[in-house]
Motif scaffolding. Structure first.
Motif, PDB file in Angstrom:
ATOM      1  N   GLY A  65       0.825  -1.210   0.000  1.00 16.73           N
ATOM      2  CA  GLY A  65       0.000   0.000   0.000  1.00 16.73           C
ATOM      3  C   GLY A  65       0.856   1.256   0.000  1.00 16.73           C
ATOM      4  N   PHE A  66       1.910   1.250   0.825  1.00 19.43           N
ATOM      5  CA  PHE A  66       2.830   2.395   0.891  1.00 19.43           C
ATOM      6  C   PHE A  66       3.473   2.641  -0.473  1.00 19.43           C
ATOM      7  CE2 PHE A  66       7.361   3.497   1.288  1.00 19.43           C
ATOM      8  CZ  PHE A  66       7.249   4.788   1.797  1.00 19.43           C
ATOM      9  N   CYS A  67       3.960   1.562  -1.088  1.00 16.21           N
ATOM     10  CA  CYS A  67       4.633   1.711  -2.391  1.00 16.21           C
ATOM     11  C   CYS A  67       3.643   2.167  -3.460  1.00 16.21           C
ATOM     12  CB  CYS A  67       5.269   0.387  -2.818  1.00 16.21           C
ATOM     13  SG  CYS A  67       6.661  -0.069  -1.806  1.00 16.21           S
ATOM     14  N   ALA A  68       2.420   1.634  -3.414  1.00 16.99           N
ATOM     15  CA  ALA A  68       1.413   2.027  -4.414  1.00 16.99           C
ATOM     16  C   ALA A  68       1.140   3.524  -4.334  1.00 16.99           C
ATOM     17  CB  ALA A  68       0.124   1.227  -4.185  1.00 16.99           C
ATOM     18  N   VAL A  69       0.942   4.027  -3.116  1.00 16.00           N
ATOM     19  CA  VAL A  69       0.673   5.466  -2.945  1.00 16.00           C
ATOM     20  C   VAL A  69       1.887   6.281  -3.383  1.00 16.00           C
ATOM     21  CG1 VAL A  69       0.205   7.283  -1.245  1.00 16.00           C
ATOM     22  CG2 VAL A  69      -1.039   5.128  -1.131  1.00 16.00           C
ATOM     23  N   LEU A  70       3.080   5.786  -3.059  1.00 15.47           N
ATOM     24  CA  LEU A  70       4.312   6.483  -3.446  1.00 15.47           C
ATOM     25  C   LEU A  70       4.412   6.632  -4.968  1.00 15.47           C
ATOM     26  CD1 LEU A  70       7.068   7.541  -2.224  1.00 15.47           C
ATOM     27  CD2 LEU A  70       7.991   5.336  -2.909  1.00 15.47           C
ATOM     28  N   PHE A  71       4.105   5.561  -5.691  1.00 16.11           N
ATOM     29  CA  PHE A  71       4.246   5.640  -7.154  1.00 16.11           C
ATOM     30  C   PHE A  71       3.093   6.402  -7.802  1.00 16.11           C
ATOM     31  CE2 PHE A  71       7.150   2.052  -6.252  1.00 16.11           C
ATOM     32  CZ  PHE A  71       8.300   2.693  -6.701  1.00 16.11           C
ATOM     33  N   ILE A  72       1.930   6.390  -7.170  1.00 20.59           N
ATOM     34  CA  ILE A  72       0.843   7.256  -7.666  1.00 20.59           C
ATOM     35  C   ILE A  72       1.281   8.718  -7.518  1.00 20.59           C
ATOM     36  CG2 ILE A  72      -1.546   8.022  -7.321  1.00 20.59           C
ATOM     37  CD1 ILE A  72      -2.156   5.186  -6.243  1.00 20.59           C
ATOM     38  N   ALA A  73       1.866   9.032  -6.346  1.00 21.47           N
ATOM     39  CA  ALA A  73       2.347  10.402  -6.103  1.00 21.47           C
ATOM     40  C   ALA A  73       3.448  10.771  -7.094  1.00 21.47           C
ATOM     41  CB  ALA A  73       2.866  10.523  -4.678  1.00 21.47           C
ATOM     42  N   LEU A  74       4.341   9.821  -7.375  1.00 24.84           N
ATOM     43  CA  LEU A  74       5.428  10.084  -8.329  1.00 24.84           C
ATOM     44  C   LEU A  74       4.865  10.366  -9.722  1.00 24.84           C
ATOM     45  CD1 LEU A  74       8.559  10.119  -8.318  1.00 24.84           C
ATOM     46  CD2 LEU A  74       8.481   7.802  -9.230  1.00 24.84           C
ATOM     47  N   GLY A  75       3.831   9.611 -10.090  1.00 20.14           N
ATOM     48  CA  GLY A  75       3.168   9.856 -11.380  1.00 20.14           C
ATOM     49  C   GLY A  75       2.557  11.247 -11.409  1.00 20.14           C
ATOM     50  N   GLY A  76       1.941  11.642 -10.276  1.00 18.13           N
ATOM     51  CA  GLY A  76       1.376  12.985 -10.187  1.00 18.13           C
ATOM     52  C   GLY A  76       2.471  14.036 -10.317  1.00 18.13           C
ATOM     53  N   GLY A  77       3.600  13.788  -9.663  1.00 17.17           N
ATOM     54  CA  GLY A  77       4.738  14.710  -9.744  1.00 17.17           C
ATOM     55  C   GLY A  77       5.284  14.797 -11.157  1.00 17.17           C
ATOM     56  N   ALA A  78       5.339  13.663 -11.843  1.00 17.23           N
ATOM     57  CA  ALA A  78       5.849  13.638 -13.223  1.00 17.23           C
ATOM     58  C   ALA A  78       4.959  14.485 -14.128  1.00 17.23           C
ATOM     59  CB  ALA A  78       5.893  12.199 -13.731  1.00 17.23           C
ATOM     60  N   SER A  79       3.643  14.369 -13.926  1.00 20.23           N
ATOM     61  CA  SER A  79       2.751  15.179 -14.769  1.00 20.23           C
ATOM     62  C   SER A  79       2.903  16.658 -14.423  1.00 20.23           C
ATOM     63  CB  SER A  79       1.297  14.724 -14.619  1.00 20.23           C
ATOM     64  OG  SER A  79       0.856  14.908 -13.298  1.00 20.23           O
ATOM     65  N   GLY A  80       3.234  16.954 -13.157  1.00 20.00           N
ATOM     66  CA  GLY A  80       3.512  18.338 -12.756  1.00 20.00           C
ATOM     67  C   GLY A  80       4.734  18.887 -13.476  1.00 20.00           C
ATOM     68  N   ALA A  81       5.773  18.050 -13.622  1.00 14.24           N
ATOM     69  CA  ALA A  81       6.991  18.475 -14.327  1.00 14.24           C
ATOM     70  C   ALA A  81       6.687  18.733 -15.804  1.00 14.24           C
ATOM     71  CB  ALA A  81       8.072  17.410 -14.190  1.00 14.24           C
ATOM     72  N   LEU A  82       5.859  17.869 -16.406  1.00 15.74           N
ATOM     73  CA  LEU A  82       5.491  18.056 -17.814  1.00 15.74           C
ATOM     74  C   LEU A  82       4.677  19.338 -17.983  1.00 15.74           C
ATOM     75  CD1 LEU A  82       4.562  14.356 -18.699  1.00 15.74           C
ATOM     76  CD2 LEU A  82       6.596  15.610 -19.429  1.00 15.74           C
ATOM     77  N   ASN A  83       3.811  19.592 -16.992  1.00 11.02           N
ATOM     78  CA  ASN A  83       3.015  20.825 -17.001  1.00 11.02           C
ATOM     79  C   ASN A  83       3.920  22.056 -16.922  1.00 11.02           C
ATOM     80  OD1 ASN A  83       1.893  22.961 -14.899  1.00 11.02           O
ATOM     81  ND2 ASN A  83       0.169  22.313 -16.146  1.00 11.02           N
ATOM     82  N   MET A  84       4.918  22.001 -16.040  1.00 12.83           N
ATOM     83  CA  MET A  84       5.833  23.150 -15.895  1.00 12.83           C
ATOM     84  C   MET A  84       6.660  23.357 -17.161  1.00 12.83           C
ATOM     85  SD  MET A  84       7.328  23.674 -12.167  1.00 12.83           S
ATOM     86  CE  MET A  84       6.468  23.294 -10.659  1.00 12.83           C
ATOM     87  N   TRP A  85       7.014  22.243 -17.814  1.00 10.11           N
ATOM     88  CA  TRP A  85       7.777  22.353 -19.065  1.00 10.11           C
ATOM     89  C   TRP A  85       6.943  23.078 -20.129  1.00 10.11           C
ATOM     90  CZ3 TRP A  85       6.232  19.643 -23.599  1.00 10.11           C
ATOM     91  CH2 TRP A  85       7.051  19.887 -24.697  1.00 10.11           C
TER      92      TRP A  85
END
Lengths: 320, 66
Positions: A65-85
């Motif tokens: 569960g911890f890892c699943a939430v972590l990678f969901i958050a990482l995916g959210g962060g990745a889309s944030g980086a693409l948005n900033m680009w």
């Protein structure tokens, strides 16, 4: 034939200039890469995805569960980086975003794009391995929705940008649920609806008192394209649409007396706030420095957090 | 420009190098932990696709199978 001296020295001089420029470029620190992932947005993703996972039926190993939430958050962060680009040009104009890593020159745009793409791939692949491929596909779709559908297509094209784009922020609890169950259900759809219909009044309340930023950047916010009177009407209308979904969620398997009590009180407060915004004229708002609009914006933050907190506690206590 | 063992740029990049190193270490620890959990849980799991391994599933008694 030996080249003339100027032919030799020019490339060297060019390289020296490059080195000097390189040495004087502001160096990105680790925190700048963290900022690229929009940590404040990530915190919402972490919390709602965790609640979606927590209230879902079926046991999930705590570490998984911890890892699943972590990678969901990482995916959210990745889309944030693409948005900033993609948004680097308008970020440089708006006061609120001028200090972000790309407009401030600390991170190169292509580097941000690379970080976004690599982290997207890693997060989706890891979520597939950690939980299941349905959840991973859902995460991939969410990244695509935020980075392409919202950022590239909608944001600069329609004043309904945040209505449709808000779906990207509403998917995380559904992904959390999907990690535990491998599918979709009425509960996860209602959690989606809760965030989806909350997003427009939240952002339009912000747009009412941050008016210059969006106007200067040319982002077609409702307040700019249809006027502030229309935005006030829309805020109130969405608080009315939102309430039934929040209450309905309380009648499902994830609801219970505590959640229902919280939902009734908060929705009454939010509708009342929307009504007060509707009743005010622009002159009244300017006179008191948008006090009501700011209060409703803060209430909207509490509204979403406390709804999901209530779901979390209700899940721990047991439902109906 | 002389090549120095410790260039000034190393100092400027120290924070991000240490940060990236820690992130990679955490990732390795995470994958190791996941492997341990998956292997402990996955007695009946076969391969990468997490499908039940037919050869390991208990045989149903003939009477119940029908």
């Amino acid at each position: 034939m030996t080249p003339a001296r100027s032919d030799i020295s020019e490339p060297i001089a060019g390289k020296m200039a490059d080195i000097n420029a390189y040495e004087h470029t502001p160096e990105a620190q680790f925190g700048d890469y963290v900022a690229l992932l929009k940590p404040r947005v990530m915190s919402l993703v972490v919390f709602t995805a965790f609640v979606g996972l927590w209230v879902a039926p079926g046991p999930v190993h705590p570490f998984i569960g911890f890892c699943a939430v972590l990678f969901i958050a990482l995916g959210g962060g990745a889309s944030g980086a693409l948005n900033m680009w993609y948004d680097r040009d308008i970020d440089a104009i708006m006061n609120r975003t001028q200090s972000r890593p790309i407009p401030s020159g600390r991170i190169e745009p292509t580097e941000a794009l690379g970080v976004g793409i690599v982290l997207s791939v890693i997060s989706v692949m890891m979520l597939g391995l950690v939980a299941n491929w349905f959840a991973a596909g859902f995460l991939a779709f969410t990244i695509f929705f935020y980075a392409v559908v919202y950022t590239v297509w909608l944001k600069r094209w329609t004043p309904q940008n945040i209505v449709i784009g808000g779906a990207a922020g509403a998917f995380p609890p559904m992904i959390g649920w999907a990690c535990a169950t491998g599918g979709i259900s009425i509960e996860s759809l209602l959690m989606f609806a809760l965030i989806f219909f909350w997003t427009p009044p939240h952002f339009w309340a912000l747009a009412l008192f941050m008016k210059e930023d969006y106007h200067n950047a040319g982002v077609p916010m409702l307040t700019v394209t249809h006027g502030r009177r229309s935005a006030r009407r829309h805020i109130f209308a969405y608080t009315l649409v939102l309430a039934p979904f929040a209450i309905w969620l309380g009648l499902t398997s994830v609801g219970g007396p505590l959640y229902m009590a919280v939902a009734v009180v908060l929705n009454a407060m939010f509708i009342h706030g929307g009504w007060k915004i509707l009743q005010r004229s622009e002159d009244q708002a300017i006179a008191d420095g948008y006090a009501v609009e700011k209060r409703v914006f803060k209430l909207s933050l509490v509204y979403l957090f406390v709804h999901f907190l209530a779901l979390l506690v209700q899940g721990w206590m047991g439902g109906w | 420009m002389p090549i120095q063992t410790e260039h000034e740029i190393h100092g400027r990049r120290r924070s991000r190098n240490i940060g990236l190193g820690l992130v990679l270490l955490c990732f390795v620890a995470l994958v190791f932990g996941l492997t341990v959990v998956k292997v402990r849980q996955g007695g009946l799991i076969e391969g990468y696709d997490h499908q039940p391994r037919v050869s390991l599933t208990p045989l149903e008694p003939e009477g119940e199978a029908e």
